[in-house]
Write a protein that holds these residues in place. Sequence first.
Motif, mmCIF file in Angstrom:
data_model
loop_
_atom_site.group_PDB
_atom_site.id
_atom_site.type_symbol
_atom_site.label_atom_id
_atom_site.label_comp_id
_atom_site.label_asym_id
_atom_site.label_seq_id
_atom_site.Cartn_x
_atom_site.Cartn_y
_atom_site.Cartn_z
ATOM 1 N N PHE A 4 12.261 29.321 16.218
ATOM 2 C CA PHE A 4 12.405 28.822 14.280
ATOM 3 C C PHE A 4 13.326 28.678 14.267
ATOM 4 C CE2 PHE A 4 11.860 29.964 10.447
ATOM 5 C CZ PHE A 4 10.906 29.219 9.645
ATOM 6 N N GLY A 5 14.858 29.865 14.524
ATOM 7 C CA GLY A 5 15.866 29.025 13.885
ATOM 8 C C GLY A 5 16.517 28.541 14.441
ATOM 9 N N LEU A 6 16.610 27.184 15.361
ATOM 10 C CA LEU A 6 16.739 26.636 16.070
ATOM 11 C C LEU A 6 16.083 25.065 14.798
ATOM 12 C CD1 LEU A 6 15.526 25.691 19.918
ATOM 13 C CD2 LEU A 6 18.500 26.348 18.977
ATOM 14 N N GLY A 19 18.937 12.135 9.755
ATOM 15 C CA GLY A 19 18.203 11.156 11.121
ATOM 16 C C GLY A 19 17.579 12.404 11.995
ATOM 17 N N PHE A 20 18.124 13.898 11.808
ATOM 18 C CA PHE A 20 17.800 15.237 12.241
ATOM 19 C C PHE A 20 16.626 15.646 12.085
ATOM 20 C CE2 PHE A 20 21.864 14.174 14.995
ATOM 21 C CZ PHE A 20 22.114 15.341 15.222
ATOM 22 N N LEU A 21 16.098 15.211 10.682
ATOM 23 C CA LEU A 21 15.136 15.544 9.727
ATOM 24 C C LEU A 21 13.825 15.239 11.017
ATOM 25 C CD1 LEU A 21 16.690 15.564 6.359
ATOM 26 C CD2 LEU A 21 16.282 17.362 7.677
ATOM 27 N N ILE A 22 13.402 14.805 11.177
ATOM 28 C CA ILE A 22 12.783 14.394 12.731
ATOM 29 C C ILE A 22 12.063 14.782 13.241
ATOM 30 C CG2 ILE A 22 11.163 12.837 13.158
ATOM 31 C CD1 ILE A 22 11.452 11.982 10.172
ATOM 32 N N ALA A 23 13.142 15.179 14.048
ATOM 33 C CA ALA A 23 12.014 16.261 15.161
ATOM 34 C C ALA A 23 12.136 16.966 15.384
ATOM 35 C CB ALA A 23 13.778 16.559 16.412
ATOM 36 N N PRO A 24 11.890 17.959 13.808
ATOM 37 C CA PRO A 24 11.647 19.220 13.977
ATOM 38 C C PRO A 24 9.672 19.305 13.202
ATOM 39 C CG PRO A 24 13.527 19.576 13.030
ATOM 40 C CD PRO A 24 13.736 17.926 13.643
ATOM 41 N N LEU A 25 9.378 18.352 12.899
ATOM 42 C CA LEU A 25 8.058 18.081 12.706
ATOM 43 C C LEU A 25 6.981 18.587 13.622
ATOM 44 C CD1 LEU A 25 9.393 14.744 10.501
ATOM 45 C CD2 LEU A 25 8.151 17.461 9.571
ATOM 46 N N PHE A 26 7.859 17.680 14.681
ATOM 47 C CA PHE A 26 6.876 17.722 16.332
ATOM 48 C C PHE A 26 7.319 18.933 16.662
ATOM 49 C CE2 PHE A 26 7.652 13.361 15.234
ATOM 50 C CZ PHE A 26 6.477 12.754 15.077
ATOM 51 N N TYR A 27 7.912 20.099 16.433
ATOM 52 C CA TYR A 27 8.570 21.013 17.134
ATOM 53 C C TYR A 27 8.010 22.408 16.797
ATOM 54 C CZ TYR A 27 11.186 17.993 21.261
ATOM 55 O OH TYR A 27 11.049 17.548 22.186
ATOM 56 N N GLY A 28 7.045 22.424 15.367
ATOM 57 C CA GLY A 28 6.878 22.997 14.714
ATOM 58 C C GLY A 28 5.357 24.403 16.289
ATOM 59 N N TYR A 29 4.942 23.528 16.772
ATOM 60 C CA TYR A 29 3.859 24.564 17.374
ATOM 61 C C TYR A 29 4.617 25.460 18.285
ATOM 62 C CZ TYR A 29 -0.025 25.860 20.359
ATOM 63 O OH TYR A 29 -0.577 26.049 21.435
ATOM 64 N N ALA A 31 7.327 26.553 17.976
ATOM 65 C CA ALA A 31 8.335 27.543 17.968
ATOM 66 C C ALA A 31 7.257 28.304 17.030
ATOM 67 C CB ALA A 31 8.953 27.540 16.377
ATOM 68 N N ASP A 32 6.158 27.933 16.628
ATOM 69 C CA ASP A 32 4.421 29.200 16.852
ATOM 70 C C ASP A 32 4.788 29.988 17.931
ATOM 71 O OD1 ASP A 32 5.194 28.888 14.350
ATOM 72 O OD2 ASP A 32 3.113 27.585 14.136
ATOM 73 N N VAL A 33 4.479 29.134 18.489
ATOM 74 C CA VAL A 33 3.948 29.765 20.417
ATOM 75 C C VAL A 33 5.513 30.775 20.984
ATOM 76 C CG1 VAL A 33 3.803 28.807 23.150
ATOM 77 C CG2 VAL A 33 2.524 27.759 20.616
ATOM 78 N N LEU A 34 6.370 30.445 20.995
ATOM 79 C CA LEU A 34 6.996 31.454 21.402
ATOM 80 C C LEU A 34 7.852 32.477 20.179
ATOM 81 C CD1 LEU A 34 9.283 28.015 22.466
ATOM 82 C CD2 LEU A 34 8.631 29.642 23.968
ATOM 83 N N GLY A 35 6.415 32.460 18.937
ATOM 84 C CA GLY A 35 6.921 33.886 18.831
ATOM 85 C C GLY A 35 8.104 33.657 17.302
ATOM 86 N N ALA A 36 7.653 32.310 16.441
ATOM 87 C CA ALA A 36 7.720 31.986 14.862
ATOM 88 C C ALA A 36 7.006 33.109 13.577
ATOM 89 C CB ALA A 36 8.306 30.563 14.807
ATOM 90 N N MET A 40 4.029 29.229 10.915
ATOM 91 C CA MET A 40 3.888 28.463 9.361
ATOM 92 C C MET A 40 4.967 27.669 9.671
ATOM 93 S SD MET A 40 1.056 29.134 7.799
ATOM 94 C CE MET A 40 2.320 28.357 5.058
ATOM 95 N N SER A 41 5.343 26.909 11.133
ATOM 96 C CA SER A 41 6.386 26.095 11.373
ATOM 97 C C SER A 41 6.810 25.164 10.338
ATOM 98 C CB SER A 41 7.573 26.380 12.717
ATOM 99 O OG SER A 41 7.402 27.919 13.361
ATOM 100 N N THR A 42 5.645 24.213 11.414
ATOM 101 C CA THR A 42 5.038 22.869 10.813
ATOM 102 C C THR A 42 5.027 22.392 9.476
ATOM 103 O OG1 THR A 42 3.844 22.637 12.663
ATOM 104 C CG2 THR A 42 3.692 21.038 10.704
ATOM 105 N N ALA A 43 4.085 23.697 8.279
ATOM 106 C CA ALA A 43 4.528 23.555 7.196
ATOM 107 C C ALA A 43 6.170 23.791 6.677
ATOM 108 C CB ALA A 43 3.374 24.282 7.046
ATOM 109 N N ILE A 44 6.781 24.569 6.586
ATOM 110 C CA ILE A 44 7.797 24.674 6.363
ATOM 111 C C ILE A 44 8.961 23.704 6.572
ATOM 112 C CG2 ILE A 44 10.184 26.151 6.484
ATOM 113 C CD1 ILE A 44 8.121 28.955 7.351
#
Length: 416
Positions: A4-6, A19-29, A31-36, A40-44
């Motif tokens: 989640f910190g990443l 342009g760096f704002l796009i990639a996090p939209l695809f890694y919310g799940y 991050a959640d699996v890895l302990g976020a 709510m990673s995707t929503a945030i």
Amino acid sequence: MLAFGLLLICIAVGWRRPGFLIAPLFYGYTADVLGAPGGMSTAIVSASAASILVIRQWRSLASMRFTALDLAVLAFLVWHSISATWMPNANYGAGQIPNLLMSTLSVYVAARLLGRLPGPSDRANEVAWGFALLGCSMAVLLTTEGSFVDGRLRFGDASAVGLAQPFPLAALAALFLVLGTAKPTYRSIAFVCFIVLLYTSIISGTRGAVLALAAGMVTFFLFASHRQKLITVMIGVLAAVVGGACFIMMGLGAETTLRVFELDSYGSARDASSLDRLIGYEQAWHLITNSPLFGSGLGSFAYYAGYDYPHNVFLEIWSQSGAIGIFLFIFVAILFIRRQVIATRLFHETIIIVVLVAAGFMQQQVSFSLPIGKTIFLIGFFSAYVPLLRGGGTGSVTGASMSAVELMASAKSART
């Protein structure tokens, strides 16, 4: 928590490099699996990315106009959503609407706002670096903390498909940077990212990941064919294929190879998902024949079949919102193709967005529901595409659209 910190670091970098704002939209799940915390990673990250993009162009938003592509996407999503009203269990169908709209619109709106910013080439390169760096970091975390089950990477009870979705996209972004980055140091970083991401994509054991890589490389090759970089792209694609083959020869990802290429395994105990797909196709077709024009309603496939989606986006749309939904979806695709052809001729770097869309589209032919496979909604980058010509200064991009003739005329005048 580290994952989640990443995401937050990537969002912070996006303030200066949007342009760096796009990639996090695809890694919310992921991050959640890895302990976020809170799941709510995707929503945030979606809210944060949209907020930053709005703030960066607050004064010019008043001049933004809806384009044909905007209206087509909106019409498709509205029709697909209201189809929930004629599903037998309307409450169940209505419950699917928030997930559909939040997932798809978060990507489309972010890409749409990003495309309005000056310097389309810079923005496209930033998208590529965001995917490559964030994807490589997530891949390292996942492979070190996960485990291998039947030759495939797993992380507890998490969905293998959900975890695998963004890694081929990131691998393609890294390949784009390897072939297009001039500085040796940056190229070396991109190359390391590509190797890590190619490995992670292969050991995921999902057909969608392998097909996404193939589709992305083919698209990259085709769009580079009219450029002087053709030989470079050919060498890069060949190297990627050889690299994947080396992983397989070393026994890494061998199970993936069997699941994709050994047809005798389809429907067997080792690969029951093939049989599941066939059953899903038949169930979707049954819903289509019951109501071919209007469909059976949003959520109907999951309601009747007991599974979220039929592993094919066309069958999913047709079975739920009918032939009208399919027509709107194809119309969106036609508008996108027209615009991206113009954009990539003016700014070749924007090819990476096209490659990501093509890869995501191919993934959705064998896996993912429409909300999960949201990559195709990166087409928002090309809506109202009003690029600044190379060397055109730092003026702002307005929301007004230009015709193909105007764009090509502007490009010709800039070259002369």
